[in-house]
Design a protein around this motif. Sequence first.
Motif, PDB file in Angstrom:
ATOM      1  N   PHE A 176      63.618  59.443  26.571  1.00 47.54           N
ATOM      2  CA  PHE A 176      64.126  60.613  27.285  1.00 47.54           C
ATOM      3  C   PHE A 176      63.216  61.809  27.044  1.00 47.54           C
ATOM      4  O   PHE A 176      62.801  62.058  25.922  1.00 47.54           O
ATOM      5  N   PRO A 210      67.603  63.350  21.524  1.00 45.82           N
ATOM      6  CA  PRO A 210      67.403  62.206  22.445  1.00 45.82           C
ATOM      7  C   PRO A 210      65.975  61.678  22.443  1.00 45.82           C
ATOM      8  O   PRO A 210      65.749  60.544  22.851  1.00 45.82           O
ATOM      9  N   SER A 211      65.014  62.482  21.977  1.00 48.57           N
ATOM     10  CA  SER A 211      63.634  61.969  21.952  1.00 48.57           C
ATOM     11  C   SER A 211      63.515  60.801  20.989  1.00 48.57           C
ATOM     12  O   SER A 211      62.543  60.061  21.038  1.00 48.57           O
ATOM     13  N   ALA A 239      58.399  54.291  27.945  1.00 52.62           N
ATOM     14  CA  ALA A 239      58.072  54.636  26.560  1.00 52.62           C
ATOM     15  C   ALA A 239      56.573  54.571  26.300  1.00 52.62           C
ATOM     16  O   ALA A 239      56.076  55.226  25.393  1.00 52.62           O
ATOM     17  N   ILE A 281      65.530  58.340  20.866  1.00 56.73           N
ATOM     18  CA  ILE A 281      66.140  57.143  21.431  1.00 56.73           C
ATOM     19  C   ILE A 281      65.113  56.345  22.215  1.00 56.73           C
ATOM     20  O   ILE A 281      64.331  56.899  22.980  1.00 56.73           O
ATOM     21  N   LEU A 282      65.127  55.047  21.993  1.00 56.24           N
ATOM     22  CA  LEU A 282      64.382  54.143  22.869  1.00 56.24           C
ATOM     23  C   LEU A 282      65.431  53.414  23.680  1.00 56.24           C
ATOM     24  O   LEU A 282      66.294  52.742  23.119  1.00 56.24           O
ATOM     25  N   LEU A 283      65.379  53.587  24.977  1.00 62.29           N
ATOM     26  CA  LEU A 283      66.385  52.962  25.833  1.00 62.29           C
ATOM     27  C   LEU A 283      65.784  51.737  26.508  1.00 62.29           C
ATOM     28  O   LEU A 283      64.744  51.830  27.147  1.00 62.29           O
ATOM     29  N   VAL A 284      66.429  50.613  26.337  1.00 60.21           N
ATOM     30  CA  VAL A 284      65.984  49.402  27.028  1.00 60.21           C
ATOM     31  C   VAL A 284      67.046  49.063  28.053  1.00 60.21           C
ATOM     32  O   VAL A 284      68.214  48.905  27.714  1.00 60.21           O
ATOM     33  N   ARG A 285      66.649  48.990  29.305  1.00 60.77           N
ATOM     34  CA  ARG A 285      67.614  48.650  30.346  1.00 60.77           C
ATOM     35  C   ARG A 285      67.397  47.194  30.726  1.00 60.77           C
ATOM     36  O   ARG A 285      66.309  46.810  31.133  1.00 60.77           O
ATOM     37  N   PRO A 342      71.227  62.696  28.200  1.00 61.47           N
ATOM     38  CA  PRO A 342      70.655  63.176  26.944  1.00 61.47           C
ATOM     39  C   PRO A 342      71.200  64.528  26.461  1.00 61.47           C
ATOM     40  O   PRO A 342      71.454  64.667  25.274  1.00 61.47           O
ATOM     41  N   LEU A 344      67.383  52.402  18.800  1.00 60.83           N
ATOM     42  CA  LEU A 344      67.123  51.638  20.013  1.00 60.83           C
ATOM     43  C   LEU A 344      68.450  51.315  20.679  1.00 60.83           C
ATOM     44  O   LEU A 344      69.373  50.843  20.034  1.00 60.83           O
ATOM     45  N   VAL A 370      58.023  48.130  20.799  1.00 62.57           N
ATOM     46  CA  VAL A 370      58.014  48.647  22.172  1.00 62.57           C
ATOM     47  C   VAL A 370      57.084  47.808  23.037  1.00 62.57           C
ATOM     48  O   VAL A 370      57.440  47.423  24.155  1.00 62.57           O
ATOM     49  N   VAL A 380      61.753  49.997  29.511  1.00 57.07           N
ATOM     50  CA  VAL A 380      61.782  50.494  28.133  1.00 57.07           C
ATOM     51  C   VAL A 380      61.466  51.978  28.217  1.00 57.07           C
ATOM     52  O   VAL A 380      60.351  52.368  28.524  1.00 57.07           O
ATOM     53  N   LEU A 381      62.483  52.789  27.975  1.00 58.31           N
ATOM     54  CA  LEU A 381      62.375  54.194  28.347  1.00 58.31           C
ATOM     55  C   LEU A 381      62.580  55.125  27.159  1.00 58.31           C
ATOM     56  O   LEU A 381      63.089  54.735  26.108  1.00 58.31           O
TER      57      LEU A 381
END
Lengths: 287, 479
Positions: free
Chosen positions: B347, A108-109, B364, A111-115, A98, A82, B332, B344-345
């Motif tokens: 790729f 990259p799949s 996500a 990865i959980l991206l939190v902005r 990615p 994360l 999530v 919450v994304l």
Amino acid sequence: MPAHSQLLADLRCSLAEARQRSGRSAIGQVTFGLPALDEPLGGGITRAALHEVYAAGTVDLAAATGFSVGLAIRAAQTRPILWVRQDFIDAETGRLHPPGLVELGFDPSRILLVRARDAQGVLRAGAEAARCAALGAVLIEPWGEPRQLDLTASRRLALAAEASGVMTVLLRASSRRDASAARTRWRVSALPSQALESNAPGNPAFSLRLLRHRGGLAEREWRVEWDRDRQSFQEPSAFQEQSVFPARAASTETFPDAAPLSRSVVSFPADRPAAAGAQDSGLRQAG
Amino acid sequence: MVETQGNALRLVGCDANAARLGLTRGLTLADARARIPDLVAVEADSHADERLIDRLAAFCDRFTPLVTLDPPHGLLLDITGCAHLFGGEAALLALIAGYLHRGGLAHRAAIMGTPEAAHALSRFGAGGIVPVGDDESAIAPLPVAALEIGAEAVLALSRAGLKTVGDLADRPSSALSARFGEGLAVRLRRTLGREDARITPLRPPPACMVERHFAEPLLDMAGLEEVVVRLITDAGRVLEQRGEGGRAFEISFFRSDGAVRRLLIETGRPSRDVKAILRLYRERIEALADPLDPGFGFDAVRLAVPVCEPLNVHQPSLDGRAVEDEAVADLVDRLVTRFGRDRVLRFVAQDSHDPRREAKAVPAVAPIAARVAWPAPEPNGPPSRPIQLFEPPQPIETLAQVPDGPPLRFRWRRVLHEIARAEGPERIAPEWWRDGPSEPTRDYYRVEDAQGRRFWLFRAGLYEREEGPPRWFLHGLFA
């Protein structure tokens, strides 16, 4: 009460066994895969802890990011990572790409991206994620020197990481060395890579400086390279590099922050050698 | 109310006092002023009217989930099977009338068998409740204009001596549709209640819905959460019977002053677990920018589950893998509830060679579309793509040794970088089917400066072949 503590101990035991069965390494350490680094550190850095990675300057943030990704890859194995990022970083140093992560050997799949909009959100999401034991690693990337990131906040993150056993990395581009509850603190700057044929840039190389270690290790510097195919850090061969940049190599040994161009971005005090000494003592106190 | 129609200001609406003085719709303002010199005229604001009607529609949601607009200035409520909850049709009508009256709104309402009939009776008749079976007799004396068929058709019918709906009712419909089109015949049948078409509600009715109405407005926030817990439990029971779980939960709070507040909670996978949903609800409440304001209290709370998916209870596998996936999905959900869906994304790879489009970050919780594999890196080679990408690329000043070689040095953000190592060019042609033909070709170089920072530069455009001098950009940073 004794009956309770006995019960708790039994439960802890069975939990530990279950964790071992589920494939997570029982010994809670993340190795670098490089004996020169692992041995002095006592076999790697603690998995269930907060670690800080500082970029030497804003320009070095990409190197610090690469180093953190390497650490996260080694810590996470097949689990998801994360990544909490403050919006402003995207504008300042570019958004995460990615395909570049693929090139470092990470899918990259996973990865959980939190902005998050602000530092408050970054820390909140980071603390929430660090509590989730199912993650492989948590990368927390606030911008600058947020007021909210104080000793209490870092202790909160450290406690969450200790409880869940998830390696939590706080990635920062800041020159200030605040007090924190982190187990280790690294300063990462870019290092000239080992040139390939026809003078092409080679594997990602970093100059690491261990600014602080809870185990009592003194400040030290290493030069490492990331090897994607082995998913491991390795030692760059120093000879070739020195032949290309004799001046740069010499200056790094004696005077690490005196390199031109980049360091001007970071606000270091003018009396550099004296400040380096002061920095040491300050860090000891922080622990 | 006045509005500019054609070249004249005309009255488009008047209150009861004006109507008593003989003013009607369509009169020009000049004529009206001539009759009543101290007339108060206000510019009509159709947008404000629409907003009011929308708010009223949201308000009426508490009586029935099937509400739709009936322009101009009308609302249609399908109260089939709802009226008894409010003590019968008369009581419901009185209740709504009371609300509208207190809100200072004049209205006319009709309850009839079909939406068209109710429309006709409320706009062209006296309104009221018409018992089942009496639709035709109630509609018959209304003028043909009640059929909403356009001024020309009304004129043509009245010239033929057909002035009321009743006059048309007994005519063979084939003759009418031959002269005025099928639309009139259909409208006639529906208005007379011979044919029934349901309304299309503004908000599609959810797959599962539970609600609680309170005798007294509820002010207490703790009590409110208790109600929500009970609603979630009820909905969970309904979903369990169906073998389903909800992907989205919408909680509507109907305030006694007519305001409606809706909260949406989304989950990454179907769920009916009371504790998990309640945790998301609390998270949502806590993350609200403007907190839930009970005002004078809430009349009703409704929990709707607009999206349901099959959910089968399975035994967790012994290796703990499923449990971990579950834990990540829970995390999530919590993050989505707090930070929003688009923050919450995950790729996903895209089928494109353009670095700007190679990857995309998608929510996500969004379902996974066809998966494109990530391009495999070349073994033993250094990274060929940067870890961070600037969008848009950053312009730089360069000094190049040869026109189509890598630059010797470049200046980015006021700092000069001496290039020590370089590799390139890697030519990436624009995707003309997306960018158009004017997008220049890009020659990418991997460069490293004397301090070891690695950059991804490109030159937009080729020398000689494309117009203008080529410009240099910094597109990404390597680790």
